[in-house]
Write a protein that holds these residues in place. Structure first.
Motif, PDB file in Angstrom:
ATOM      1  N   VAL A 231       0.851  -1.195   0.000  1.00  0.00           N
ATOM      2  CA  VAL A 231       0.000   0.000   0.000  1.00  0.00           C
ATOM      3  C   VAL A 231       0.887   1.246   0.000  1.00  0.00           C
ATOM      4  CG1 VAL A 231      -1.916  -1.112   1.181  1.00  0.00           C
ATOM      5  CG2 VAL A 231      -0.128  -0.011   2.523  1.00  0.00           C
ATOM      6  N   LYS A 232       0.336   2.312  -0.578  1.00  0.00           N
ATOM      7  CA  LYS A 232       1.073   3.579  -0.665  1.00  0.00           C
ATOM      8  C   LYS A 232       1.289   4.166   0.730  1.00  0.00           C
ATOM      9  CE  LYS A 232      -0.145   6.265  -3.987  1.00  0.00           C
ATOM     10  NZ  LYS A 232      -0.891   7.246  -4.821  1.00  0.00           N
ATOM     11  N   ALA A 233       2.504   4.672   0.987  1.00  0.00           N
ATOM     12  CA  ALA A 233       2.839   5.293   2.269  1.00  0.00           C
ATOM     13  C   ALA A 233       3.777   6.465   1.993  1.00  0.00           C
ATOM     14  CB  ALA A 233       3.494   4.282   3.200  1.00  0.00           C
ATOM     15  N   PRO A 234       3.237   7.654   1.742  1.00  0.00           N
ATOM     16  CA  PRO A 234       4.032   8.814   1.322  1.00  0.00           C
ATOM     17  C   PRO A 234       5.124   9.234   2.302  1.00  0.00           C
ATOM     18  CG  PRO A 234       1.706   9.193   0.932  1.00  0.00           C
ATOM     19  CD  PRO A 234       1.801   7.955   1.744  1.00  0.00           C
ATOM     20  N   LEU A 235       4.963   8.938   3.594  1.00  0.00           N
ATOM     21  CA  LEU A 235       5.923   9.403   4.591  1.00  0.00           C
ATOM     22  C   LEU A 235       6.988   8.361   4.933  1.00  0.00           C
ATOM     23  CD1 LEU A 235       3.551  11.353   7.017  1.00  0.00           C
ATOM     24  CD2 LEU A 235       4.848  12.199   5.048  1.00  0.00           C
ATOM     25  N   THR A 236       7.053   7.282   4.182  1.00  0.00           N
ATOM     26  CA  THR A 236       8.107   6.291   4.385  1.00  0.00           C
ATOM     27  C   THR A 236       9.188   6.474   3.317  1.00  0.00           C
ATOM     28  OG1 THR A 236       7.042   4.651   2.955  1.00  0.00           O
ATOM     29  CG2 THR A 236       6.439   4.647   5.295  1.00  0.00           C
ATOM     30  N   PRO A 237      10.422   6.050   3.604  1.00  0.00           N
ATOM     31  CA  PRO A 237      11.501   6.211   2.626  1.00  0.00           C
ATOM     32  C   PRO A 237      11.198   5.593   1.267  1.00  0.00           C
ATOM     33  CG  PRO A 237      12.399   5.612   4.762  1.00  0.00           C
ATOM     34  CD  PRO A 237      10.915   5.496   4.884  1.00  0.00           C
ATOM     35  N   ALA A 243       2.381  -5.558   3.800  1.00  0.00           N
ATOM     36  CA  ALA A 243       1.736  -6.329   4.863  1.00  0.00           C
ATOM     37  C   ALA A 243       1.275  -7.653   4.258  1.00  0.00           C
ATOM     38  CB  ALA A 243       0.550  -5.571   5.444  1.00  0.00           C
ATOM     39  N   TYR A 244       1.247  -8.694   5.085  1.00  0.00           N
ATOM     40  CA  TYR A 244       0.779  -9.992   4.613  1.00  0.00           C
ATOM     41  C   TYR A 244      -0.743 -10.066   4.694  1.00  0.00           C
ATOM     42  CZ  TYR A 244       5.506 -11.937   4.620  1.00  0.00           C
ATOM     43  OH  TYR A 244       6.830 -12.188   4.354  1.00  0.00           O
ATOM     44  N   GLN A 245      -1.342 -10.665   3.689  1.00  0.00           N
ATOM     45  CA  GLN A 245      -2.761 -10.994   3.693  1.00  0.00           C
ATOM     46  C   GLN A 245      -2.900 -12.512   3.757  1.00  0.00           C
ATOM     47  OE1 GLN A 245      -4.146  -9.138   0.037  1.00  0.00           O
ATOM     48  NE2 GLN A 245      -4.979  -7.405   1.195  1.00  0.00           N
ATOM     49  N   TYR A 246      -3.967 -12.958   4.428  1.00  0.00           N
ATOM     50  CA  TYR A 246      -4.172 -14.384   4.644  1.00  0.00           C
ATOM     51  C   TYR A 246      -5.569 -14.809   4.196  1.00  0.00           C
ATOM     52  CZ  TYR A 246      -0.139 -13.994   7.806  1.00  0.00           C
ATOM     53  OH  TYR A 246       1.107 -13.758   8.340  1.00  0.00           O
ATOM     54  N   GLN A 247      -5.660 -16.081   3.790  1.00  0.00           N
ATOM     55  CA  GLN A 247      -6.953 -16.709   3.585  1.00  0.00           C
ATOM     56  C   GLN A 247      -6.804 -18.197   3.878  1.00  0.00           C
ATOM     57  OE1 GLN A 247      -8.463 -16.587  -0.416  1.00  0.00           O
ATOM     58  NE2 GLN A 247      -6.976 -18.034  -1.209  1.00  0.00           N
TER      59      GLN A 247
END
Length: 280
Positions: A231-237, A243-247
């Motif tokens: 996911v987009k995170a403008p304030l990270t380097p 993140a992991y998604q599970y099913q």
């Protein structure tokens, strides 16, 4: 000629096991899947505290009690008898595998004490008449209200499903307490959902470590699969975070009815394929 005496049977070899007993209960209930209200895992969003009754099993390290409760939900499949089931205390003990580490009298006592713990948590009522123990379900939210079949019409009535193969294939014998708790958590949500460990104390009432160990156990047993999700995170380097998604894997998903229209199947497939990040 003197007749030969028939060979004695090995009674230990033919004696029913815990798995045999659980399978017989599931067969009698005629269920491919066991429904369980989601409020057992987590309270509705409107609640002041999101912790469900599941929390007490995890923090109390009561794996035996949790397994017993899920089997009781599976066994009490008919409303005609008031959602009850009755067995000799030796059968209850064998269903809980207590007979493997205790003598007959101790195993019977252990079964009764386990059922009493569930009664104290307002999940069942139980009564004893000689060696017979009768158990009746209460509502899964721990309110002490009478049980009725969940139909999914409201948030409080929505339910998850556990396939009977979880017991008949012996996964219940290999899973630990964090793994079983997280199996219910994953089953509660849509496919491909994130389960952040830092939210576990707030959402479910157990530690981050327990949460992470539970997910790892499910992966080890092949009951869930995971994928990376960015996911987009403008304030990270890097400008994004992963993140992991599970099913659940196929073995842990509810069994579909044999007769199902192509339209229903197509709709279900499309719904399951879409990524989801539940707000829980």
């Amino acid at each position: 000629m003197k007749p030969t005496a028939p060979a004695r049977q090995d009674m230990q070899a033919i004696k029913a096991t815990g798995r045999d007993t659980r399978t017989a209960l599931l067969t009698r209930s005629i269920r491919a899947n066991v429904p369980l209200r989601k409020t057992f895992v987590q309270a509705p969003r409107s609640a002041a505290c999101r912790h469900g009754p599941l929390r007490a099993f995890v923090t109390g390290r009561d794996l035996r009690g949790l397994k017993a409760y899920l089997m009781i939900v599976a066994a009490c499949s008919s409303g005609a008898s008031g959602w009850t089931t009755e067995h000799d205390s030796a059968v209850w003990a064998r269903m809980m595998d207590i007979h493997e580490t205790a003598g007959d009298a101790s195993a019977r006592t252990g079964a009764w004490r386990t059922l009493r713990r569930l009664e104290n948590r307002k999940l069942i009522t139980c009564a004893r008449d000689g060696t017979m123990i009768r158990v009746a379900l209460l509502r899964e939210d721990g309110s002490g209200e009478p049980y009725d079949r969940p139909v999914g019409d409201t948030e409080e009535n929505r339910f998850l499903q556990i396939p009977a193969t979880f017991w008949t294939k012996g996964y219940d014998e290999r899973i630990d307490l964090p793994g079983l708790a997280l199996l219910l958590v994953v089953a509660r949500e849509k496919n491909w959902t994130t389960f952040p460990a830092d939210k576990a104390p707030q959402w479910y009432g157990w530690s981050k470590d327990t949460h992470e160990r539970g997910l790892k156990k499910l992966l080890d047993l092949g009951l869930v699969e995971r994928r990376e999700h960015y996911v987009k995170a403008p304030l990270t380097p890097s400008g994004y975070v992963m993140a992991y998604q599970y099913q659940r894997t196929a073995i842990a998903r509810p069994r579909r009815p044999r007769k199902q229209s192509a339209l229903t199947t197509s709709t279900t497939t499309k719904s399951s394929a879409s990524p989801s990040r539940s707000k829980r």
